[in-house]
Design a protein around this motif. Structure first.
Motif, short mmCIF file in Angstrom:
data_model
loop_
_atom_site.label_atom_id
_atom_site.label_comp_id
_atom_site.label_asym_id
_atom_site.label_seq_id
_atom_site.Cartn_x
_atom_site.Cartn_y
_atom_site.Cartn_z
N ILE A 251 12.39 4.85 -5.59
CA ILE A 251 12.57 4.98 -4.14
C ILE A 251 11.41 4.25 -3.49
CG2 ILE A 251 12.77 6.57 -2.18
CD1 ILE A 251 13.69 8.72 -4.20
N ILE A 252 11.72 3.31 -2.60
CA ILE A 252 10.67 2.47 -2.01
C ILE A 252 10.59 2.71 -0.50
CG2 ILE A 252 12.22 0.48 -1.74
CD1 ILE A 252 9.79 -1.26 -2.63
N LEU A 253 9.38 2.88 0.00
CA LEU A 253 9.18 3.13 1.42
C LEU A 253 9.13 1.80 2.16
CD1 LEU A 253 8.71 5.34 3.56
CD2 LEU A 253 6.25 5.03 3.21
N GLY A 254 10.04 1.61 3.09
CA GLY A 254 10.13 0.35 3.84
C GLY A 254 9.53 0.47 5.21
N VAL A 255 8.20 0.45 5.26
CA VAL A 255 7.51 0.48 6.55
C VAL A 255 7.00 -0.91 6.93
CG1 VAL A 255 5.25 1.12 5.61
CG2 VAL A 255 5.84 1.77 7.95
N LEU A 256 6.78 -1.78 5.94
CA LEU A 256 6.43 -3.17 6.23
C LEU A 256 7.64 -3.83 6.89
CD1 LEU A 256 4.71 -4.34 2.92
CD2 LEU A 256 3.61 -4.22 5.16
N THR A 299 8.49 6.52 -4.51
CA THR A 299 7.59 6.26 -5.64
C THR A 299 6.79 4.98 -5.43
OG1 THR A 299 9.44 5.17 -6.77
CG2 THR A 299 9.03 7.48 -7.29
N LEU A 300 7.34 4.05 -4.62
CA LEU A 300 6.70 2.76 -4.36
C LEU A 300 6.41 2.63 -2.87
CD1 LEU A 300 9.05 0.47 -6.51
CD2 LEU A 300 7.09 1.81 -7.27
N PHE A 301 5.23 2.09 -2.56
CA PHE A 301 4.82 2.02 -1.15
C PHE A 301 4.04 0.73 -0.91
CE2 PHE A 301 2.07 4.43 2.25
CZ PHE A 301 2.53 3.56 3.23
N ILE A 325 4.01 9.16 -4.76
CA ILE A 325 3.68 7.73 -4.78
C ILE A 325 3.00 7.36 -6.11
CG2 ILE A 325 2.27 5.93 -3.70
CD1 ILE A 325 2.62 7.51 -1.06
N GLN A 326 3.62 6.42 -6.80
CA GLN A 326 3.10 6.00 -8.10
C GLN A 326 2.34 4.68 -8.04
OE1 GLN A 326 6.38 5.94 -10.87
NE2 GLN A 326 7.01 8.02 -10.34
N CYS A 327 2.86 3.74 -7.25
CA CYS A 327 2.15 2.47 -7.19
C CYS A 327 2.39 1.75 -5.87
CB CYS A 327 2.49 1.57 -8.37
SG CYS A 327 4.21 1.12 -8.50
N CYS A 328 1.36 1.04 -5.44
CA CYS A 328 1.39 0.28 -4.19
C CYS A 328 0.65 -1.03 -4.42
CB CYS A 328 0.66 1.02 -3.06
SG CYS A 328 0.98 2.79 -2.95
N ILE A 329 1.25 -2.11 -3.91
CA ILE A 329 0.53 -3.39 -3.88
C ILE A 329 0.25 -3.69 -2.41
CG2 ILE A 329 0.58 -5.85 -4.38
CD1 ILE A 329 2.36 -5.28 -6.75
N VAL A 346 -6.06 10.62 -2.87
CA VAL A 346 -5.14 11.44 -2.08
C VAL A 346 -3.76 11.50 -2.73
CG1 VAL A 346 -3.86 11.53 0.11
CG2 VAL A 346 -6.31 11.15 0.13
N THR A 347 -3.27 10.35 -3.26
CA THR A 347 -1.90 10.29 -3.77
C THR A 347 -1.79 10.52 -5.28
OG1 THR A 347 -2.03 7.90 -4.17
CG2 THR A 347 -1.29 8.63 -1.98
N GLY A 348 -2.84 10.17 -6.01
CA GLY A 348 -2.76 10.21 -7.47
C GLY A 348 -2.09 8.98 -8.05
N GLY A 349 -1.63 8.05 -7.15
CA GLY A 349 -0.99 6.82 -7.60
C GLY A 349 -1.97 5.67 -7.67
N ARG A 350 -1.45 4.49 -7.95
CA ARG A 350 -2.29 3.31 -8.06
C ARG A 350 -2.08 2.40 -6.86
NH1 ARG A 350 -6.09 2.24 -12.18
NH2 ARG A 350 -5.22 0.19 -12.64
#
Length: 562
Positions: A251-256, A299-301, A325-329, A346-350
């Motif tokens: 699941i990807i967050l589309g805020v960009l 899971t992706l941001f 949230i697992q990973c963000c670029i 805060v998230t525990g993700g990368r």
């Protein structure tokens, strides 16, 4: 290039070379409908659309555009916030054989007119509240048709009833567009058109999918010509880089914003290619974003530094669970190390920094998300099939590791050129290498470091001062929320360093305190001589701080006082 030191750093899960499908970009939506038909493709403000629904809706738009006279190679502008209509219109334009022209909904009439004239767009798909702006410039452009939609069109009941009243209160606008002549209604198209494919032959390597206009921070915006293959290649690289992510499950967050090339590739196209669910937000709002993360569990941001900074500085942050949230670029601007560390805690993700530009679809480099130890301050290593080199600013020759010069790129994601600007295209390429205009260096392991934009380097008393380095130190101060550094005229040094600061809420820091702090952490010639405190800094739609605007403001102030 025979030597690619970064390849030895690749984890075994990431291939150094990929194969790319010789097919049009929109074929991925066709495949996604076949594979994930009933699965949710888009969640928007409480409403879900399946992959099959998005596919059929895009086919309807494609057929309607053909009826309006749109032929292969014609340009269709999309001036929409992140919404189901934005995704449907994008792929619908491609199904029709058209070229998408991404247009910022915040544009003024002057900016809309410039982009429509430059691109030669024949049709535009936009919001009802933006219609008056488009209509007013239509006569000065090649636009023949305006397809109008509204945010409420894809809201669930009762939000679709309530939203127009909220919109009118916020904007003061109540727009009703009559469907006749050059005006067309998006919902009517959805109700009346048949979801049937249009027969258009597309050559992925040659045919354009997109005109992506650069931000215009260094002059008039230019249309970057990106082919179907450019976008397929970059999205495929992105999927390979995120090797732990599972097709059809993330699941990807589309805020960009999708009108920015990073949001378009790393959220929209990636989701369609990989069968991910997109959680779309029409604009970035801190509380709305935090609520969406807690409720939808992305899971992706993918994001930009200012987005992560704003979330981390929200006083109520602790009330929200961000552990999905697992990973963000992070892209579009330098990611301060302190922000990276706080966000991961805060998230525990990368959260890792990447690098790219509109001309490269956009990503060329990134740090590894898993496994490899990160190199502080680096934008990472080149992606598969991507070559990068540092060229001397004086001679243009390739430089060895550790020496500073201009970053140049080769790869299948590199643009075809600038729309109707052959001279600028020629200046931007050297022996097949794309000249990025960014100054940096590569270490012995192949990790790249961006020092600054070539045009932003401050020349003070014979020294080269790179704003990014100074900003990094400022961001580490506990009272600094945002910082921007520029060079301003100085009668003795030629230029001197000025810093613009936005303080964190509830924090107080003086110019004297910052000066002492900076002197403890930087060579004296790099320390800002002038500080200006502001409530906010000028930014692009994706949150990149516009140094160029600050430079122009300084010039105007000097002219007034001289």
């Amino acid at each position: 290039m025979s030597v690619r030191p970064w390849l030895s750093c690749y984890p075994k899960e990431i291939p150094t070379h990929l194969s790319y499908d010789e097919q049009p970009l929109h074929s991925y939506l066709t495949h996604a409908a076949e594979l994930y038909g009933e699965k949710t493709a888009i969640h928007f403000m409480g409403k879900d659309l399946s992959f099959q629904e998005v596919y059929e809706s895009a086919l309807k738009v494609g057929r309607y555009l053909r009826k309006l006279g749109i032929e292969k190679g014609d340009r269709v502008a999309i001036m929409l916030p992140n919404s189901p209509q934005a995704v449907i219109s994008y792929f619908g334009t491609l199904y029709a054989g058209g070229i998408v022209v991404q247009t910022n909904p915040l544009y003024t009439e002057r900016e809309i007119e410039y982009q429509m004239k430059d691109s030669g767009a024949k049709a535009i798909i936009t919001l009802d509240i933006l219609y008056p702006r488009v209509r007013s410039v239509m006569k000065n452009t090649d636009l023949q048709h305006i397809i109008v939609t509204a945010v409420k069109d894809y809201l669930p009941f009762p939000k679709n009833i309530i939203y127009p009243f909220i919109q009118q209160k916020q904007t003061g606008l109540k727009v009703h567009v009559e469907e006749h002549g050059t005006n067309h209604d998006f919902l009517t198209i959805m109700k009346t058109e048949a979801p049937e494919a249009v027969d258009v032959t597309v050559h992925s390597e040659e045919d354009l999918a997109l005109l992506q206009y650069t931000g215009g921070t260094t002059g008039f915006p230019k249309g970057v010509m990106l082919t179907h293959k450019n976008l397929i290649a970059n999205t495929s690289m992105c999927a390979a880089w995120m090797y732990k992510c599972k097709k059809g499950e993330e699941i990807i967050l589309g805020v960009l914003p999708f009108f920015h090339v990073y949001g378009m590739t790393a959220v929209m196209v990636l989701s369609i290619m990989q069968g991910y669910k997109m959680v779309l937000l029409p604009k970035f709002d801190v509380k709305m974003t935090l609520k969406a993360i807690q409720k939808q569990r992305p899971t992706l941001f993918p994001g930009a530094p200012t987005i992560y900074i704003a979330l981390l500085n929200e006083p109520s942050l602790q009330k929200y669970d961000l552990s999905s949230i697992q990973c963000c670029i992070s892209g579009s601007a330098p990611l301060p190390a302190e922000i990276q560390q706080r966000f991961e805690k805060v998230t525990g993700g990368r959260l890792v920094e990447g690098y790219g530009l509109s001309e490269t679809s956009p990503v060329t480099h990134s740090n590894f998300l898993w496994g490899e130890e990160r190199v502080k301050g680096s934008v990472g290593v080149p992606w598969p099939d991507t070559d990068a080199v540092i060229l001397s600013l004086e001679t243009g020759k390739a430089l060895p590791p550790g020496e500073v010069g201009e970053i140049a790129i080769k790869g299948p994601q590199v643009m075809k050129g600038y729309w109707n600007r052959p001279e600028e295209t020629e200046r931007t390429f050297k022996d097949g290498w794309l000249l990025t205009g960014d100054v940096g260096y590569m270490d012995e392991n192949g990790y790249f470091f961006v020092v600054d934009r070539k045009k932003d380097v401050i020349l003070a008393g014979g020294y080269n001062i790179y704003p990014r380095e100074v900003e990094e130190v400022l961001y580490e101060h506990e009272a600094v929320q945002e910082a921007a550094v520029i060079g301003v005229p100085d009668p003795y040094r030629g230029e001197t360093v000025k810093a613009f600061i936005v303080r964190k809420e509830g924090h107080i820091v003086t110019e004297e305190e910052l000066d002492q702090y900076m002197r403890e952490n930087l060579a004296v010639y790099k320390v800002p001589k002038i500080y200006e405190f502001r409530d906010e800094l000028p930014k692009t739609a994706v949150g990149k701080i516009l140094r160029r605007v600050l430079v122009d403001e300084e010039k105007k102030n000097i002219e007034k006082t001289s």
